[in-house]
Design a protein around this motif. Structure first.
Motif, mmCIF file in Angstrom:
data_model
loop_
_atom_site.group_PDB
_atom_site.id
_atom_site.type_symbol
_atom_site.label_atom_id
_atom_site.label_comp_id
_atom_site.label_asym_id
_atom_site.label_seq_id
_atom_site.Cartn_x
_atom_site.Cartn_y
_atom_site.Cartn_z
ATOM 1 N N ALA A 56 0.839 -1.202 0.000
ATOM 2 C CA ALA A 56 0.000 0.000 0.000
ATOM 3 C C ALA A 56 0.874 1.251 0.000
ATOM 4 C CB ALA A 56 -0.932 -0.009 1.204
ATOM 5 N N ARG A 57 1.963 1.228 0.760
ATOM 6 C CA ARG A 57 2.875 2.375 0.790
ATOM 7 C C ARG A 57 3.460 2.650 -0.587
ATOM 8 N NH1 ARG A 57 8.244 2.794 0.836
ATOM 9 N NH2 ARG A 57 8.482 0.570 1.134
ATOM 10 N N ILE A 58 3.871 1.599 -1.265
ATOM 11 C CA ILE A 58 4.433 1.757 -2.610
ATOM 12 C C ILE A 58 3.386 2.318 -3.566
ATOM 13 C CG2 ILE A 58 5.351 0.482 -4.585
ATOM 14 C CD1 ILE A 58 6.688 -1.387 -2.503
ATOM 15 N N LYS A 59 2.164 1.831 -3.443
ATOM 16 C CA LYS A 59 1.074 2.294 -4.303
ATOM 17 C C LYS A 59 0.803 3.783 -4.073
ATOM 18 C CE LYS A 59 -2.898 0.869 -3.087
ATOM 19 N NZ LYS A 59 -4.078 0.054 -2.772
ATOM 20 N N TYR A 60 0.743 4.203 -2.812
ATOM 21 C CA TYR A 60 0.481 5.608 -2.516
ATOM 22 C C TYR A 60 1.641 6.504 -2.934
ATOM 23 C CZ TYR A 60 -3.372 3.773 0.263
ATOM 24 O OH TYR A 60 -4.494 3.119 0.672
ATOM 25 N N GLN A 61 2.860 6.004 -2.808
ATOM 26 C CA GLN A 61 4.015 6.779 -3.265
ATOM 27 C C GLN A 61 3.968 6.964 -4.778
ATOM 28 O OE1 GLN A 61 7.341 4.579 -1.655
ATOM 29 N NE2 GLN A 61 7.707 6.142 -0.110
ATOM 30 N N ALA A 62 3.602 5.935 -5.499
ATOM 31 C CA ALA A 62 3.508 6.039 -6.958
ATOM 32 C C ALA A 62 2.431 7.049 -7.351
ATOM 33 C CB ALA A 62 3.213 4.675 -7.570
ATOM 34 N N LEU A 63 1.303 6.996 -6.677
ATOM 35 C CA LEU A 63 0.237 7.959 -6.969
ATOM 36 C C LEU A 63 0.677 9.385 -6.637
ATOM 37 C CD1 LEU A 63 -2.883 5.990 -5.683
ATOM 38 C CD2 LEU A 63 -2.312 6.539 -8.053
ATOM 39 N N ALA A 64 1.428 9.553 -5.557
ATOM 40 C CA ALA A 64 1.930 10.882 -5.201
ATOM 41 C C ALA A 64 2.905 11.395 -6.259
ATOM 42 C CB ALA A 64 2.601 10.841 -3.831
ATOM 43 N N ILE A 65 3.729 10.521 -6.792
ATOM 44 C CA ILE A 65 4.663 10.924 -7.854
ATOM 45 C C ILE A 65 3.908 11.337 -9.105
ATOM 46 C CG2 ILE A 65 6.436 10.039 -9.433
ATOM 47 C CD1 ILE A 65 7.503 8.422 -7.020
ATOM 48 N N VAL A 66 2.845 10.613 -9.420
ATOM 49 C CA VAL A 66 2.020 10.970 -10.583
ATOM 50 C C VAL A 66 1.386 12.342 -10.372
ATOM 51 C CG1 VAL A 66 -0.085 10.359 -11.835
ATOM 52 C CG2 VAL A 66 1.602 8.604 -11.320
ATOM 53 N N VAL A 67 0.886 12.606 -9.177
ATOM 54 C CA VAL A 67 0.276 13.909 -8.892
ATOM 55 C C VAL A 67 1.322 15.021 -8.996
ATOM 56 C CG1 VAL A 67 -0.815 15.291 -7.081
ATOM 57 C CG2 VAL A 67 -1.605 12.972 -7.500
ATOM 58 N N VAL A 68 2.524 14.794 -8.485
ATOM 59 C CA VAL A 68 3.592 15.788 -8.609
ATOM 60 C C VAL A 68 3.924 16.036 -10.078
ATOM 61 C CG1 VAL A 68 6.049 16.215 -8.165
ATOM 62 C CG2 VAL A 68 4.574 15.409 -6.329
ATOM 63 N N ALA A 69 3.979 14.976 -10.859
ATOM 64 C CA ALA A 69 4.264 15.130 -12.289
ATOM 65 C C ALA A 69 3.163 15.934 -12.986
ATOM 66 C CB ALA A 69 4.409 13.759 -12.942
ATOM 67 N N ILE A 70 1.924 15.700 -12.617
ATOM 68 C CA ILE A 70 0.816 16.466 -13.201
ATOM 69 C C ILE A 70 0.899 17.917 -12.782
ATOM 70 C CG2 ILE A 70 -1.698 16.747 -13.189
ATOM 71 C CD1 ILE A 70 -1.898 13.684 -12.961
#
Length: 76
Positions: A56-70
């Motif tokens: 779950a931590r890895i999943k949330y980190q990936a989503l946070a990176i996507v949001v930062v990229a956006i």
């Protein structure tokens, strides 16, 4: 757009921390059970919980990176 993405990023960061803490707690409980019993057999449930929390931590980190990229793409 940034008004939506920044709170989403904050929420995702909080979720990363929560899942990290849950995984660490599961790890400590696994270690405690192993030390008390001397066997690794009883720790399988805790190990599954630990793996679930870390995934779950890895999943949330990936989503946070996507949001930062956006956010970076929108701000340019």
């Amino acid at each position: 757009m940034e008004y939506i993405l920044v709170p989403a990023l904050v929420i995702l960061c909080i979720m990363v921390v929560v899942s990290l803490v849950r995984g660490i707690i599961a790890f400590l409980r696994t270690t405690k059970v192993d030390l008390e019993t001397g066997k690794g057999e009883t720790a399988t449930d805790m190990q599954l919980l630990q793996n679930k929390a870390m995934f779950a931590r890895i999943k949330y980190q990936a989503l946070a990176i996507v949001v930062v990229a956006i956010i970076l793409a929108v701000s340019r």
